[in-house]
Design a protein around this motif. Structure first.
Motif, mmCIF file in Angstrom:
data_model
loop_
_atom_site.group_PDB
_atom_site.id
_atom_site.type_symbol
_atom_site.label_atom_id
_atom_site.label_comp_id
_atom_site.label_asym_id
_atom_site.label_seq_id
_atom_site.Cartn_x
_atom_site.Cartn_y
_atom_site.Cartn_z
ATOM 1 N N GLU A 26 0.846 -1.203 0.000
ATOM 2 C CA GLU A 26 0.000 0.000 0.000
ATOM 3 C C GLU A 26 0.882 1.253 0.000
ATOM 4 O O GLU A 26 1.807 1.378 0.805
ATOM 5 C CB GLU A 26 -0.912 -0.023 1.235
ATOM 6 N N HIS A 27 0.579 2.196 -0.870
ATOM 7 C CA HIS A 27 1.349 3.437 -1.071
ATOM 8 C C HIS A 27 2.829 3.150 -1.369
ATOM 9 O O HIS A 27 3.684 4.012 -1.188
ATOM 10 C CB HIS A 27 1.245 4.367 0.147
ATOM 11 N N TYR A 196 11.002 12.750 -1.054
ATOM 12 C CA TYR A 196 12.221 13.550 -1.166
ATOM 13 C C TYR A 196 13.064 13.007 -2.325
ATOM 14 O O TYR A 196 12.930 11.838 -2.704
ATOM 15 C CB TYR A 196 13.011 13.534 0.146
ATOM 16 N N ALA A 197 13.917 13.866 -2.855
ATOM 17 C CA ALA A 197 14.742 13.445 -3.999
ATOM 18 C C ALA A 197 15.554 12.210 -3.621
ATOM 19 O O ALA A 197 16.114 12.142 -2.534
ATOM 20 C CB ALA A 197 15.676 14.588 -4.387
ATOM 21 N N GLY A 198 15.581 11.235 -4.482
ATOM 22 C CA GLY A 198 16.385 10.036 -4.212
ATOM 23 C C GLY A 198 15.627 8.958 -3.449
ATOM 24 O O GLY A 198 16.158 7.869 -3.260
ATOM 25 N N ALA A 199 14.402 9.242 -2.996
ATOM 26 C CA ALA A 199 13.642 8.206 -2.272
ATOM 27 C C ALA A 199 13.302 7.083 -3.239
ATOM 28 O O ALA A 199 13.041 7.332 -4.414
ATOM 29 C CB ALA A 199 12.367 8.797 -1.702
ATOM 30 N N ARG A 200 13.294 5.875 -2.731
ATOM 31 C CA ARG A 200 12.967 4.747 -3.619
ATOM 32 C C ARG A 200 11.743 4.033 -3.083
ATOM 33 O O ARG A 200 11.708 2.816 -2.937
ATOM 34 C CB ARG A 200 14.192 3.842 -3.750
ATOM 35 N N ASP A 201 10.738 4.823 -2.755
ATOM 36 C CA ASP A 201 9.465 4.277 -2.287
ATOM 37 C C ASP A 201 8.373 5.271 -2.677
ATOM 38 O O ASP A 201 8.635 6.257 -3.351
ATOM 39 C CB ASP A 201 9.518 4.025 -0.763
ATOM 40 N N GLY A 202 7.135 5.029 -2.257
ATOM 41 C CA GLY A 202 6.035 5.933 -2.592
ATOM 42 C C GLY A 202 5.530 5.716 -4.011
ATOM 43 O O GLY A 202 6.075 4.917 -4.776
ATOM 44 N N ILE A 203 4.448 6.436 -4.338
ATOM 45 C CA ILE A 203 3.819 6.274 -5.661
ATOM 46 C C ILE A 203 4.227 7.442 -6.555
ATOM 47 O O ILE A 203 3.810 8.578 -6.332
ATOM 48 C CB ILE A 203 2.281 6.198 -5.536
ATOM 49 N N PRO A 204 5.065 7.170 -7.550
ATOM 50 C CA PRO A 204 5.570 8.265 -8.389
ATOM 51 C C PRO A 204 4.503 8.783 -9.357
ATOM 52 O O PRO A 204 3.491 8.111 -9.607
ATOM 53 C CB PRO A 204 6.711 7.599 -9.163
ATOM 54 N N ALA A 205 4.760 9.973 -9.920
ATOM 55 C CA ALA A 205 3.803 10.596 -10.844
ATOM 56 C C ALA A 205 3.489 9.667 -12.021
ATOM 57 O O ALA A 205 2.361 9.626 -12.502
ATOM 58 C CB ALA A 205 4.359 11.920 -11.340
ATOM 59 N N ALA A 206 4.477 8.888 -12.473
ATOM 60 C CA ALA A 206 4.279 8.027 -13.647
ATOM 61 C C ALA A 206 3.262 6.913 -13.385
ATOM 62 O O ALA A 206 2.762 6.304 -14.335
ATOM 63 C CB ALA A 206 5.613 7.423 -14.073
ATOM 64 N N ALA A 207 2.941 6.648 -12.115
ATOM 65 C CA ALA A 207 1.956 5.600 -11.803
ATOM 66 C C ALA A 207 0.597 6.211 -11.454
ATOM 67 O O ALA A 207 -0.352 5.486 -11.157
ATOM 68 C CB ALA A 207 2.464 4.749 -10.632
ATOM 69 N N ARG A 208 0.518 7.582 -11.464
ATOM 70 C CA ARG A 208 -0.743 8.262 -11.109
ATOM 71 C C ARG A 208 -1.328 8.899 -12.357
ATOM 72 O O ARG A 208 -0.600 9.469 -13.170
ATOM 73 C CB ARG A 208 -0.481 9.336 -10.041
ATOM 74 N N TYR A 216 -14.726 4.422 -13.746
ATOM 75 C CA TYR A 216 -14.974 3.577 -14.911
ATOM 76 C C TYR A 216 -16.310 2.872 -14.720
ATOM 77 O O TYR A 216 -16.478 2.155 -13.730
ATOM 78 C CB TYR A 216 -13.878 2.516 -15.055
ATOM 79 N N ARG A 217 -17.220 3.064 -15.653
ATOM 80 C CA ARG A 217 -18.584 2.522 -15.479
ATOM 81 C C ARG A 217 -19.073 2.862 -14.076
ATOM 82 O O ARG A 217 -19.110 4.014 -13.706
ATOM 83 C CB ARG A 217 -18.588 1.017 -15.748
ATOM 84 N N ASP A 218 -19.344 1.836 -13.251
ATOM 85 C CA ASP A 218 -19.830 2.111 -11.893
ATOM 86 C C ASP A 218 -18.710 2.233 -10.867
ATOM 87 O O ASP A 218 -18.977 2.385 -9.678
ATOM 88 C CB ASP A 218 -20.802 0.982 -11.482
ATOM 89 N N LEU A 219 -17.434 2.148 -11.281
ATOM 90 C CA LEU A 219 -16.337 2.077 -10.305
ATOM 91 C C LEU A 219 -15.655 3.420 -10.062
ATOM 92 O O LEU A 219 -15.248 4.090 -11.009
ATOM 93 C CB LEU A 219 -15.257 1.105 -10.793
ATOM 94 N N VAL A 220 -15.521 3.784 -8.796
ATOM 95 C CA VAL A 220 -14.751 4.975 -8.422
ATOM 96 C C VAL A 220 -13.545 4.483 -7.633
ATOM 97 O O VAL A 220 -13.700 3.789 -6.632
ATOM 98 C CB VAL A 220 -15.597 5.924 -7.553
ATOM 99 N N LEU A 221 -12.350 4.811 -8.103
ATOM 100 C CA LEU A 221 -11.135 4.322 -7.441
ATOM 101 C C LEU A 221 -10.588 5.376 -6.483
ATOM 102 O O LEU A 221 -11.018 6.528 -6.496
ATOM 103 C CB LEU A 221 -10.064 3.981 -8.487
ATOM 104 N N ARG A 222 -9.589 4.983 -5.691
ATOM 105 C CA ARG A 222 -8.928 5.921 -4.771
ATOM 106 C C ARG A 222 -8.364 7.089 -5.573
ATOM 107 O O ARG A 222 -7.760 6.889 -6.633
ATOM 108 C CB ARG A 222 -7.787 5.205 -4.039
ATOM 109 N N TRP A 223 -8.547 8.296 -5.044
ATOM 110 C CA TRP A 223 -7.996 9.466 -5.712
ATOM 111 C C TRP A 223 -6.544 9.661 -5.276
ATOM 112 O O TRP A 223 -6.220 9.602 -4.095
ATOM 113 C CB TRP A 223 -8.830 10.713 -5.363
ATOM 114 N N PHE A 224 -5.667 9.895 -6.251
ATOM 115 C CA PHE A 224 -4.270 10.247 -5.962
ATOM 116 C C PHE A 224 -3.985 11.621 -6.570
ATOM 117 O O PHE A 224 -4.594 11.982 -7.589
ATOM 118 C CB PHE A 224 -3.307 9.241 -6.607
ATOM 119 N N PRO A 225 -3.055 12.395 -6.013
ATOM 120 C CA PRO A 225 -2.677 13.651 -6.657
ATOM 121 C C PRO A 225 -2.322 13.397 -8.120
ATOM 122 O O PRO A 225 -1.751 12.357 -8.463
ATOM 123 C CB PRO A 225 -1.458 14.113 -5.853
#
Ligand SMILES: Cc1cc2nc3c(=O)[nH]c(=O)nc-3n(C[C@H](O)[C@H](O)[C@H](O)COP(=O)(O)O)c2cc1C
Length: 337
Positions: A26-27, A196-208, A216-225
């Motif tokens: 998660e995250h 922070y710069a150099g962190a190797r965890d968290g959800i990067p912009a490329a995955a959001r 999608y149709r009836d589905l609402v997913l978690r909102w991310f920035p």
């Protein structure tokens, strides 16, 4: 068969931990810590990586650790090792405290199973996909294969259809609205999406996703920035034919949730091996009201729902996904003795 040396065993365990780093969490908090001793490997929770405001009950942490443990099992089996895993062994005299699991290995008899090999090959190809899926539905035999993958670790995969699906989707929509209002949630989400710069965890912009919150149709997913991930070209949100499923554990004891994490990993790797796209989703289970509703209306009181899954065929018009970052091995693994 010759007995392998301690060095050989340690090297095999170290290599398998390196592979297990690709497990989802998660995250992308990667809440695991491994301790390698002369003849065994222990898995612990990394307590500094919990998400206290998002995952109040600590289930997300146990699921992530379960995914790492299953990835480790697959990596070992693929390299010809038989793993004996003891969940929550007593550990009275060691400073690290009681591990979640202790792993010992010996050379396996016989060749490597084809399914294991395919699951191992899926480890690097599996990514969480938050985009629209294709309009092709997932046939029952494929869903059956995913259910079979979950079962050895005590997990049961319930696919929701008809009225159950409508109730499930409604609970997800409500959780997506309510959870951001809970104290500390937004700050935690910000922290794990703006590293922070150099962190190797968290959800990067490329995955959001770059656009508005996904629906999608009836589905609402978690909102991310907002990020930079583009929806597949063409197609409309109402064409997404994702299946919605919920993975349940025997009960809510930590060991059962940990094992359900192993089931989650098995389902995700099997799905990837079959060419499916997946999104694990815990939001609907992190809001007490929607969790209880799901339990009573969709699952039944006798099982504990632990993670929802969106499953479908990826759109042929999407860009390839980039792997999300992982911490290096020496941040995660301590060697003792
Ligand atoms: C227990 C668990 C819960 C998760 N919950 C969500 C969620 O609610 N929404 C979502 O978009 N992704 C969710 N994810 C996916 C993670 O964000 C993802 O695994 C992580 O960012 C690493 O990326 P990867 O899966 O592409 O390797 C969850 C993953 C796990 C293991």
């Amino acid at each position: 068969m010759t007995t392998p040396t301690t060095d050989t065993v340690r090297a095999a365990l170290r290599d398998a931990v390196a592979t297990s780093l690709r497990a989802p969490s998660e995250h992308n908090a990667q809440p695991w810590r491994w301790v390698l001793a002369s003849d065994h490997l222990d898995l612990h929770i990394d307590r500094g990586r919990r998400l206290p405001f998002t995952d109040e009950r600590g289930h997300g942490v146990l699921l992530g650790c379960g995914c790492a443990l299953h990835h480790l099992r697959v990596a070992l089996a693929d390299r010809g090792w038989h793993a004996r895993v003891r969940h929550q062994p007593e550990n009275p005299d060691e400073p690290e405290g009681r591990p979640l699991a202790r792993v010992r290995i010996r050379p396996a008899e016989g060749g490597v199973d084809k399914d294991v090999h395919q699951q191992a090959a899926a480890i690097d190809r599996r990514h969480t996909d938050r985009r629209r899926f294709s309009s092709r539905s997932v046939p029952p035999d494929v869903l059956g294969a995913l259910g079979d993958a979950a079962r050895p670790f005590g997990g049961v995969l319930h696919v929701a259809f008809g009225a159950h699906r409508a109730l499930f989707a409604e609970a997800m929509r409500e959780a997506a609205e309510r959870q951001p209002e809970q104290e500390g949630y937004a700050a935690e989400l910000y922290r794990w999406t703006h590293r922070y710069a150099g962190a190797r965890d968290g959800i990067p912009a490329a995955a959001r996703l770059e656009g508005p919150p996904p629906s999608y149709r009836d589905l609402v997913l978690r909102w991310f920035p907002r990020g930079t991930l583009r929806q597949p070209h063409g197609g409309m949100d109402h064409e997404d034919a994702s299946m919605l499923a919920i993975l349940t554990a025997v009960d809510e004891e930590p060991v059962s949730v940990l094992r359900a994490g192993e089931s989650l990993s098995a389902v995700l790797l099997e799905a990837t091996a079959l060419g499916l796209a997946t999104t694990p989703i815990t939001q609907v289970l992190e809001v007490a009201e929607t969790r209880e509703r799901l339990r009573h209306l969709v699952v039944g009181a006798h099982r504990a729902p632990v993670v929802a899954l969106r499953i479908g065929w990826p759109s042929e018009r999407g860009d390839p996904l980039h792997p999300t970052p992982r911490r290096p091995l020496d941040h995660v693994l301590t060697e003792v003795d």
